[in-house]
Scaffold this motif. Structure first.
Motif, PDB file in Angstrom:
ATOM      1  N   VAL A  41      55.495  45.055 100.365  1.00 46.13           N
ATOM      2  CA  VAL A  41      56.285  44.097 100.695  1.00 46.13           C
ATOM      3  C   VAL A  41      55.604  43.427 101.867  1.00 46.13           C
ATOM      4  O   VAL A  41      54.887  43.828 102.650  1.00 46.13           O
ATOM      5  CB  VAL A  41      57.756  44.464 101.351  1.00 46.13           C
ATOM      6  CG1 VAL A  41      58.318  45.056 100.198  1.00 46.13           C
ATOM      7  CG2 VAL A  41      57.739  45.338 102.491  1.00 46.13           C
ATOM      8  N   VAL A  63      58.547  50.813 103.366  1.00 49.73           N
ATOM      9  CA  VAL A  63      58.408  50.001 102.240  1.00 49.73           C
ATOM     10  C   VAL A  63      59.828  50.225 101.445  1.00 49.73           C
ATOM     11  O   VAL A  63      60.561  49.431 100.893  1.00 49.73           O
ATOM     12  CB  VAL A  63      57.202  49.970 101.317  1.00 49.73           C
ATOM     13  CG1 VAL A  63      57.182  49.304  99.824  1.00 49.73           C
ATOM     14  CG2 VAL A  63      56.024  49.663 101.730  1.00 49.73           C
ATOM     15  N   ILE A  67      62.746  47.411 100.580  1.00 50.48           N
ATOM     16  CA  ILE A  67      63.157  47.149  99.278  1.00 50.48           C
ATOM     17  C   ILE A  67      64.551  47.404  99.116  1.00 50.48           C
ATOM     18  O   ILE A  67      65.394  47.016  98.066  1.00 50.48           O
ATOM     19  CB  ILE A  67      62.164  47.918  98.262  1.00 50.48           C
ATOM     20  CG1 ILE A  67      60.815  47.199  98.182  1.00 50.48           C
ATOM     21  CG2 ILE A  67      62.624  47.707  96.804  1.00 50.48           C
ATOM     22  CD1 ILE A  67      59.596  47.687  97.450  1.00 50.48           C
ATOM     23  N   ASN A  71      67.439  45.663  96.345  1.00 49.86           N
ATOM     24  CA  ASN A  71      67.069  46.209  95.046  1.00 49.86           C
ATOM     25  C   ASN A  71      68.509  46.367  94.437  1.00 49.86           C
ATOM     26  O   ASN A  71      68.508  46.744  93.165  1.00 49.86           O
ATOM     27  CB  ASN A  71      66.250  47.313  95.068  1.00 49.86           C
ATOM     28  CG  ASN A  71      66.988  48.502  95.613  1.00 49.86           C
ATOM     29  OD1 ASN A  71      68.044  48.414  96.119  1.00 49.86           O
ATOM     30  ND2 ASN A  71      66.301  49.772  95.435  1.00 49.86           N
ATOM     31  N   VAL A  95      58.406  41.158  97.589  1.00 48.57           N
ATOM     32  CA  VAL A  95      58.038  42.314  96.897  1.00 48.57           C
ATOM     33  C   VAL A  95      56.827  42.286  95.996  1.00 48.57           C
ATOM     34  O   VAL A  95      56.916  41.220  95.343  1.00 48.57           O
ATOM     35  CB  VAL A  95      59.493  42.802  96.281  1.00 48.57           C
ATOM     36  CG1 VAL A  95      59.132  44.182  95.508  1.00 48.57           C
ATOM     37  CG2 VAL A  95      60.351  42.858  97.026  1.00 48.57           C
TER      38      VAL A  95
END
Length: 217
Positions: A41, A63, A67, A71, A95
């Motif tokens: 990212v 990371v 995320i 997500n 991302v």
């Protein structure tokens, strides 16, 4: 009979050699095939002079945590978000799949009423999705701070979860003496209530028994 056996042996040997060569070639091809580049990212925003680049190969925990903030978003969000004055600092998270941008989101960890996420309609590579606002995870600010974003540390924010607003634990609620006193008070009130219910039921049963006795005489 011996000649047929020798021919069959030669055929089987040829098949085995061909199979071994095929497996060796396949293994070589797999070994030679380049591994997919690690995901990552990029974060830009207030207080960051240069993009904060996190890669799964070197910082997998950071990371995954970043995320995890985006997500879970559904296909559609709210069409309107908080007023611009109530959003606070914005941090754009891109991302990546290797070095190729795949998704982009705007995160507002200090928004009034709780963290917010905005997903733009236009995504990298001319890909488009439904634009929308979403309530962010309560640990957004701490996740970004640990990843390297210059944000103040928050000790009163619950980790994980999705919701609107910072949930603060009052200082006086951490006093064990007060908690014990309140608990004992609740137990006393509950005990008195139970006694009152038992007395009421007993009086009712006694009255019914007396009435039945009189009628049966």
């Amino acid at each position: 009979m011996g000649e047929k056996t020798r021919r069959l042996s030669r055929v089987l040997a040829g098949v085995l050699v061909a199979g071994a060569l095929s497996l060796g070639a396949a293994g070589t091809a797999r070994a030679a095939a380049p591994k997919p580049p690690p995901a990552g990212v990029d974060i830009t925003g207030e207080g960051l002079a240069a993009p904060l680049q996190l890669r799964a190969g070197a910082q997998p925990a950071h990371v995954n945590a970043v995320i995890d903030q985006v997500n879970w978003l559904g296909r559609t969000g709210q069409s309107k978000g908080p007023k611009a004055a109530d959003l606070g600092p914005k941090y754009t998270v891109v991302v990546l799949a290797g070095d190729e941008p795949k998704q982009t989101y705007d995160l507002y960890p200090k928004a009034a009423g709780g963290p917010r996420v905005y997903r733009p309609a236009k995504q990298p590579g001319d890909r488009k999705v439904s634009a929308g606002w979403f309530l962010g995870r309560l640990n957004m600010s701490e996740t970004l701070r640990i990843a390297g974003v210059p944000l103040e540390r928050q000790l009163d924010t619950l980790t994980g979860g999705v919701g609107g607003g910072e949930r603060v634990i009052p200082d006086d609620s951490l006093d064990p003496r007060k908690s014990i006193d309140e608990t004992m008070g609740e137990l006393q009130r509950l005990l008195l209530l139970n006694v009152a219910v038992v007395v009421t039921i007993t009086a009712g049963l006694a009255g019914i028994a007396l009435l039945v006795r009189r009628r049966t005489r």
